[in-house]
Design a protein around this motif. Structure first.
Motif, short mmCIF file in Angstrom:
data_model
loop_
_atom_site.label_atom_id
_atom_site.label_comp_id
_atom_site.label_asym_id
_atom_site.label_seq_id
_atom_site.Cartn_x
_atom_site.Cartn_y
_atom_site.Cartn_z
N ASP A 136 39.17 88.97 -12.97
CA ASP A 136 39.91 90.00 -13.74
C ASP A 136 40.89 90.75 -12.84
O ASP A 136 42.00 91.07 -13.26
N ALA A 137 40.45 91.05 -11.61
CA ALA A 137 41.31 91.83 -10.70
C ALA A 137 42.58 91.05 -10.38
O ALA A 137 43.67 91.62 -10.24
N TRP A 138 42.47 89.70 -10.28
CA TRP A 138 43.66 88.84 -10.10
C TRP A 138 44.44 88.73 -11.41
O TRP A 138 45.66 88.87 -11.44
N HIS A 139 43.72 88.47 -12.49
CA HIS A 139 44.33 88.22 -13.80
C HIS A 139 45.20 89.40 -14.21
O HIS A 139 46.32 89.22 -14.71
N PHE A 140 44.69 90.60 -14.00
CA PHE A 140 45.42 91.80 -14.39
C PHE A 140 46.75 91.90 -13.64
O PHE A 140 47.80 92.15 -14.24
N GLU A 141 46.73 91.67 -12.31
CA GLU A 141 47.97 91.76 -11.52
C GLU A 141 48.93 90.63 -11.89
O GLU A 141 50.14 90.84 -11.97
N VAL A 165 43.11 92.15 -21.00
CA VAL A 165 42.56 91.98 -19.66
C VAL A 165 42.34 93.31 -18.95
O VAL A 165 41.42 93.44 -18.13
N SER A 166 43.14 94.33 -19.27
CA SER A 166 42.89 95.63 -18.65
C SER A 166 41.52 96.15 -19.10
O SER A 166 40.81 96.80 -18.33
N TYR A 167 41.15 95.79 -20.32
CA TYR A 167 39.82 96.18 -20.83
C TYR A 167 38.72 95.38 -20.11
O TYR A 167 37.66 95.92 -19.79
N HIS A 168 38.99 94.09 -19.88
CA HIS A 168 38.01 93.27 -19.14
C HIS A 168 37.78 93.85 -17.75
O HIS A 168 36.65 93.95 -17.28
N LEU A 169 38.90 94.22 -17.09
CA LEU A 169 38.80 94.72 -15.71
C LEU A 169 38.05 96.05 -15.66
O LEU A 169 37.24 96.28 -14.77
N GLU A 170 38.32 96.89 -16.65
CA GLU A 170 37.62 98.17 -16.70
C GLU A 170 36.11 97.94 -16.81
O GLU A 170 35.31 98.53 -16.09
N ARG A 171 35.75 97.02 -17.71
CA ARG A 171 34.33 96.76 -17.94
C ARG A 171 33.68 96.11 -16.73
O ARG A 171 32.60 96.53 -16.29
N SER A 172 34.32 95.07 -16.16
CA SER A 172 33.67 94.37 -15.05
C SER A 172 33.60 95.26 -13.81
O SER A 172 32.62 95.21 -13.07
N SER A 173 34.61 96.11 -13.59
CA SER A 173 34.56 97.04 -12.44
C SER A 173 33.38 97.99 -12.60
O SER A 173 32.61 98.20 -11.66
N ASP A 174 33.25 98.56 -13.78
CA ASP A 174 32.16 99.50 -14.03
C ASP A 174 30.79 98.86 -13.79
O ASP A 174 29.90 99.45 -13.19
N LEU A 175 30.64 97.61 -14.26
CA LEU A 175 29.34 96.96 -14.13
C LEU A 175 29.04 96.54 -12.69
O LEU A 175 27.89 96.58 -12.26
#
Lengths: 284, 169
Positions: A136-141, A165-175
């Motif tokens: 996600d961190a790559w996908h977002f950029e 994908v910004s939503y995916h990154l938010e969720r995966s970062s939090d977890l």
């Protein structure tokens, strides 16, 4: 609540095909010299979302808690939707009469262009979430950069996908933070997942002749240019998660983007493609 | 006789969303444009989420409904840009969602591609989502995803009922 009609019935499939025609004009689609590289690059985008989407869908009905099960299935759905857009455009660029479905269901492993990271087995939920975060961190950029693509078709897909994908990154970062900075056991598992996945992350930033061609055409960024942005997100989140960045090469594993895969991809395709291979053209 | 655009918009307002049938496709803001190409009516529709399984069903429902109203030739056109945002939900649609038990999205907070996490770290505050049943602001998020891609699961700490939040996008 009315139940959803079957979306595979021919009228619906035909309607979707017709709706996808008459799209935004894009001069890159007429550039014959660029076609092979553009097609391959679109397959890299679409195959990575397809294979990761399939991996996440394997959790459906097996999630550790109901909410996570639903979240993983919804995330998988986003990836499959994005795949339809990328592979749909790839099929248009190729202009050989193949559809997005043909590309997904009737290509062999060596024709797949996804990074190896996404085809690795799910492992435990920690490994799945850590892989999701690193991707996600790559996908977002990548999608953010593609918003400025000189290809209007690529730019509009990216603008659509980056919101998901910004939503995916938010969720995966939090977890990653919650589990990394969680119990002793969750911390150990997240660190083990990070150590295992780390050598596969570098492939996302490694460029080759295909990347150079689409970069020169202004379609996509140089993959290496995304590395500092990715490192910033990853370093920050891993620090908050009390996890150690592995002290080893992050770019040891390559080849997925050129069609040289791990043995895992074959098993995925055997499951994903069986029906269309055994019963060509089948629908229900 | 060719119907007026206003008449066609009225007909489109009768087409329900297949997942949340209390709101229409025009309430959702997904019908972006109407135009005539000869005797064919072209309806430009934007998808909500790229993988939303309701998209194809919505296209079919629009085509079928307009044909039933006498528009013989209808062509659906998928329009990706600009991408759909929940800011396009109509006021009437928001009221219908609340009455149905789904908290509507909070205006102007659609992330627009910016990571919500980054926004929060930069000092953004947490959203206050009112309970659609009792109106209390004492609510909390249970999960970032709910029964469909467009919703998240929340619960009310006052009336203790769980509810869906039509999340900002």
């Amino acid at each position: 609540m009315p139940s959803l009609p079957d979306v595979m019935i021919p009228e619906v499939a035909d309607l979707a095909r017709r709706a996808a025609s008459g799209q935004t004009a894009d001069p890159h689609l007429e550039d014959v010299a660029l076609k092979p590289a553009f097609f391959d690059w679109l397959c890299r985008m679409g195959d990575s979302t397809l294979i990761l989407g399939h991996r996440l869908s394997e959790w459906c009905g097996h999630g550790p808690v109901l909410e996570e099960d639903i979240a993983l299935a919804n995330t998988a759905l986003d990836f499959i939707g994005q795949t339809q857009l990328w592979l749909g455009l790839a099929a248009e660029v190729e202009a050989q009469g193949r559809s997005a479905d043909d590309l997904a269901f009737l290509r062999d492993a060596m024709k797949f262009r996804n990074v190896k990271l996404v085809e690795l087995p799910n492992g435990d939920i920690g490994q799945t979430l850590m892989r999701g975060f690193l991707f996600d961190a790559w996908h977002f950029e990548m999608l953010t950069a593609l918003g400025n693509s000189t290809s209007p078709r690529v730019a509009e897909i990216a603008a659509k996908a980056v919101k998901e994908v910004s939503y995916h990154l938010e969720r995966s970062s939090d977890l990653v933070v919650r589990l990394g900075d969680g119990t002793e056991q969750s911390h150990e598992r997240m660190q083990a997942a990070l150590d295992y996945l780390w050598p596969y992350t570098g492939e996302m930033f490694a460029g080759d002749a295909i990347d150079r061609a689409v970069t020169e055409a202004g379609i996509a960024p140089d993959p290496a240019a995304l590395l500092p942005l990715w490192q910033r997100t990853v370093t920050e989140v891993l620090a908050e998660a009390t996890l150690q960045v592995p002290d080893r090469r992050f770019d040891a594993q390559h080849g997925g983007k050129q069609g040289r895969h791990t043995e895992h991809l074959g098993y995925i395709l055997a499951q994903m493609q069986f029906l269309q291979r055994a019963y060509p053209g089948a629908s229900w | 006789m060719t119907p007026t655009d206003a008449q066609i918009w009225d007909w489109l307002a009768e087409v329900p969303d297949p997942e949340i049938p209390v709101i229409s496709v025009t309430d959702l803001g997904i019908v972006r444009d109407l135009r005539w190409e000869g005797d064919t009516l072209v309806v430009a529709v934007t998808p909500t989420y790229s993988g939303c399984p309701a998209t194809a069903v919505i296209d079919l429902a629009i085509e079928t409904h307009l044909q039933a109203r006498g528009v013989v030739r209808v062509r659906l056109e998928r329009r990706l840009s600009p991408p759909w945002t929940t800011d396009w939900l109509t006021e009437a649609g928001r009221a219908k969602l609340t009455a149905y038990g789904i908290a509507p999205p909070v205006d102007g907070t659609a992330p627009d591609g910016r990571s919500g996490r980054a926004a929060r770290l930069a000092g953004g505050s947490n959203l206050v989502i009112a309970c659609p049943r009792c109106g209390s602001a004492q609510t909390e998020r249970v999960s970032q995803f709910g029964s469909t891609p467009c919703k998240a699961a929340w619960r009310c700490r006052d009336c203790l009922e769980p509810f869906d939040y039509f999340k900002c996008h």
